[in-house]
Design an enzyme around this catalytic site. Structure first.
Site, PDB file in Angstrom:
ATOM      1  N   SER A 115      -8.148  -4.234   6.844  1.00  0.00           N
ATOM      2  CA  SER A 115      -7.595  -5.552   6.513  1.00  0.00           C
ATOM      3  C   SER A 115      -8.632  -6.442   5.827  1.00  0.00           C
ATOM      4  O   SER A 115      -8.420  -6.902   4.714  1.00  0.00           O
ATOM      5  CB  SER A 115      -7.097  -6.276   7.766  1.00  0.00           C
ATOM      6  OG  SER A 115      -6.416  -5.401   8.626  1.00  0.00           O
ATOM      7  N   LYS A 135      -2.410  -3.718  10.113  1.00  0.00           N
ATOM      8  CA  LYS A 135      -1.360  -3.855   9.098  1.00  0.00           C
ATOM      9  C   LYS A 135      -0.659  -5.215   9.222  1.00  0.00           C
ATOM     10  O   LYS A 135      -0.245  -5.796   8.215  1.00  0.00           O
ATOM     11  CB  LYS A 135      -0.357  -2.700   9.205  1.00  0.00           C
ATOM     12  CG  LYS A 135      -0.937  -1.339   8.812  1.00  0.00           C
ATOM     13  CD  LYS A 135      -1.521  -1.339   7.411  1.00  0.00           C
ATOM     14  CE  LYS A 135      -1.856   0.056   6.913  1.00  0.00           C
ATOM     15  NZ  LYS A 135      -2.629   0.036   5.656  1.00  0.00           N
TER      16      LYS A 135
HETATM   17  P1  NAD Z   1      -5.397   8.588   1.598  1.00  0.00           P
HETATM   18  O1  NAD Z   1      -6.207   9.390   2.555  1.00  0.00           O
HETATM   19  O2  NAD Z   1      -5.053   9.200   0.287  1.00  0.00           O
HETATM   20  O3  NAD Z   1      -6.073   7.184   1.270  1.00  0.00           O
HETATM   21  C1  NAD Z   1      -6.892   6.466   2.123  1.00  0.00           C
HETATM   22  C2  NAD Z   1      -8.236   6.350   1.428  1.00  0.00           C
HETATM   23  O4  NAD Z   1      -9.031   5.372   2.086  1.00  0.00           O
HETATM   24  C3  NAD Z   1      -9.031   7.667   1.465  1.00  0.00           C
HETATM   25  O5  NAD Z   1      -9.367   8.060   0.139  1.00  0.00           O
HETATM   26  C4  NAD Z   1     -10.286   7.287   2.237  1.00  0.00           C
HETATM   27  O6  NAD Z   1     -11.433   7.982   1.789  1.00  0.00           O
HETATM   28  C5  NAD Z   1     -10.365   5.790   1.947  1.00  0.00           C
HETATM   29  N1  NAD Z   1     -11.220   5.021   2.864  1.00  0.00           N
HETATM   30  C6  NAD Z   1     -11.221   5.045   4.222  1.00  0.00           C
HETATM   31  N2  NAD Z   1     -12.159   4.188   4.688  1.00  0.00           N
HETATM   32  C7  NAD Z   1     -12.742   3.612   3.592  1.00  0.00           C
HETATM   33  C8  NAD Z   1     -13.775   2.667   3.414  1.00  0.00           C
HETATM   34  N3  NAD Z   1     -14.427   2.118   4.447  1.00  0.00           N
HETATM   35  N4  NAD Z   1     -14.126   2.312   2.149  1.00  0.00           N
HETATM   36  C9  NAD Z   1     -13.497   2.855   1.077  1.00  0.00           C
HETATM   37  N5  NAD Z   1     -12.503   3.761   1.184  1.00  0.00           N
HETATM   38  C10 NAD Z   1     -12.139   4.135   2.435  1.00  0.00           C
HETATM   39  O7  NAD Z   1      -4.093   8.166   2.414  1.00  0.00           O
HETATM   40  P2  NAD Z   1      -2.833   7.263   2.062  1.00  0.00           P
HETATM   41  O8  NAD Z   1      -1.864   7.572   3.150  1.00  0.00           O
HETATM   42  O9  NAD Z   1      -2.430   7.395   0.657  1.00  0.00           O
HETATM   43  O10 NAD Z   1      -3.376   5.790   2.323  1.00  0.00           O
HETATM   44  C11 NAD Z   1      -3.383   4.757   1.374  1.00  0.00           C
HETATM   45  C12 NAD Z   1      -2.832   3.488   1.979  1.00  0.00           C
HETATM   46  O11 NAD Z   1      -1.426   3.689   2.230  1.00  0.00           O
HETATM   47  C13 NAD Z   1      -3.447   3.111   3.325  1.00  0.00           C
HETATM   48  O12 NAD Z   1      -3.593   1.712   3.395  1.00  0.00           O
HETATM   49  C14 NAD Z   1      -2.394   3.581   4.322  1.00  0.00           C
HETATM   50  O13 NAD Z   1      -2.462   2.886   5.546  1.00  0.00           O
HETATM   51  C15 NAD Z   1      -1.145   3.235   3.549  1.00  0.00           C
HETATM   52  N6  NAD Z   1       0.081   3.854   4.029  1.00  0.00           N
HETATM   53  C16 NAD Z   1       0.166   5.201   4.223  1.00  0.00           C
HETATM   54  C17 NAD Z   1       1.351   5.769   4.709  1.00  0.00           C
HETATM   55  C18 NAD Z   1       1.478   7.269   4.912  1.00  0.00           C
HETATM   56  O14 NAD Z   1       2.388   7.738   5.615  1.00  0.00           O
HETATM   57  N7  NAD Z   1       0.613   8.065   4.298  1.00  0.00           N
HETATM   58  C19 NAD Z   1       2.468   4.959   4.968  1.00  0.00           C
HETATM   59  C20 NAD Z   1       2.375   3.578   4.743  1.00  0.00           C
HETATM   60  C21 NAD Z   1       1.173   3.039   4.275  1.00  0.00           C
END
Ligand code: NAD
Length: 299
Positions: A153, A196
């Protein structure tokens, strides 16, 4: 013809570590619309990502509709849990995955982007991390809870704080959220649901502040489940996908491209009046109050 045209726009997408997540799909949609793509990759993932990219491992998923490959103009090493070099603990600096890295704090990345590209138009925050995500809130430590808030966040607040001044007026920022912010979803623990909720509240406040200060729009997409690396780490993504398939208004899987397209619309001039909103792109799952596949309905 009505189309999404981002030619001449520069987009920075923070949170791409492979070609499986939402960040990649958003980058691809923005590239398809003509934007120049800059990305931020988590420092510990930097080597594996760039090596795989250069070895052609992502080539298949880089193909755009005209047959060309999506170009990434620059990959910045980013750890969005740190604002300035003074915030980085010695232990992290000495870690083997950070030792050879530099310039990865938020302030430094913003400076590097300014140096390399002057200004940008689009900023996407597609990152989250909750070290205790598998623990119920009742068992979450203060440290784990605050780490979830910090990486998932505050990282958005801090990135916008530092990138806002180099964003062109009329630009747009976007973050990714999940409905566990507003409805209890057992299994999405470690303070990630709280993170979130904070992110969504911040989207509204930042929209007001950044709108008045820089004429930038700020929105969030509340996405449905996707089998990304981050989601697999939570541990129950396959059950969530089955559940959504059985109970959402649209009985289909959610494709990452659908989030990419939603993002491309939201950051484009077509969405020029849309700011401070949470847009659901989840096959309608958020609207359901009961599970239609519950055994209670089968008798
Ligand atoms: P993802 O693993 O592709 O993306 C998350 C990324 O965050 C990764 O590349 C990771 O290396 C990076 N990360 C983690 N900590 C970090 C830090 N301190 N500094 C920089 N980068 C960092 O997964 P995703 O599911 O595509 O996630 C992307 C967004 O979508 C997130 O905010 C996630 O909460 C949100 N989201 C995901 C879902 C789902 O079901 N996958 C659903 C709703 C929302």
């Amino acid at each position: 013809m009505l189309n999404i045209n981002l030619k001449g726009k520069k987009a920075f997408i923070a949170g791409i570590g492979d070609d499986q997540g939402f960040g990649w799909a958003i980058a691809k949609a923005l590239a398809e619309a003509g934007a120049t793509i800059l990305i931020g990759t988590w420092t510990p993932m930097m080597r594996i990502f760039t090596t795989s990219f250069e070895a052609g491992k992502f080539d298949e998923s880089r193909v755009l509709s005209d047959g060309s490959l999506m170009q990434i103009a620059k990959v910045y090493s980013l750890d969005a849990a740190f604002d300035t070099p003074d915030d980085v603990p010695e232990e992290t600096k000495e870690n083997k995955r950070y030792k050879d890295a530099s310039g990865y704090t938020i302030a430094e990345v913003a400076e590097l982007i300014a140096k390399d590209y002057g200004t940008i138009d689009i900023f996407i925050h597609s990152l989250a991390n909750g070290p205790e995500v598998q623990k119920p809130l009742l068992e979450t430590s203060r440290k784990g809870y605050l780490a979830a808030l910090s990486a998932s966040s505050y990282s958005f607040v801090s990135l916008l704080q530092k990138i806002g001044p180099i964003m062109n007026p009329g630009g747009a920022a976007l973050t990714l959220t999940f409905m566990a912010s507003e409805k209890a979803i057992p299994g999405y623990g470690g303070g990630m649901s709280s993170a979130k909720a904070a992110l969504e509240s911040d989207t509204r406040v930042l929209a007001w502040e950044a709108g008045r200060k820089w004429n930038i729009r700020v929105n969030a997409i509340s996405a449905g489940g996707l089998r990304s690396r981050a989601a697999r780490a939570i541990g129950f993504i396959d059950k969530m996908l089955n559940y959504a398939h059985a109970n959402a208004p649209l009985a289909k899987d959610l494709a990452a491209e659908e989030i990419g397209n939603t993002a491309a619309f939201l950051v484009s001039p077509l969405a020029s009046a849309i700011t401070a909103t949470i847009v659901y792109a989840d096959n309608g799952m958020h609207a359901m109050g009961i599970a239609m596949d519950s055994p209670a309905f089968t008798s």
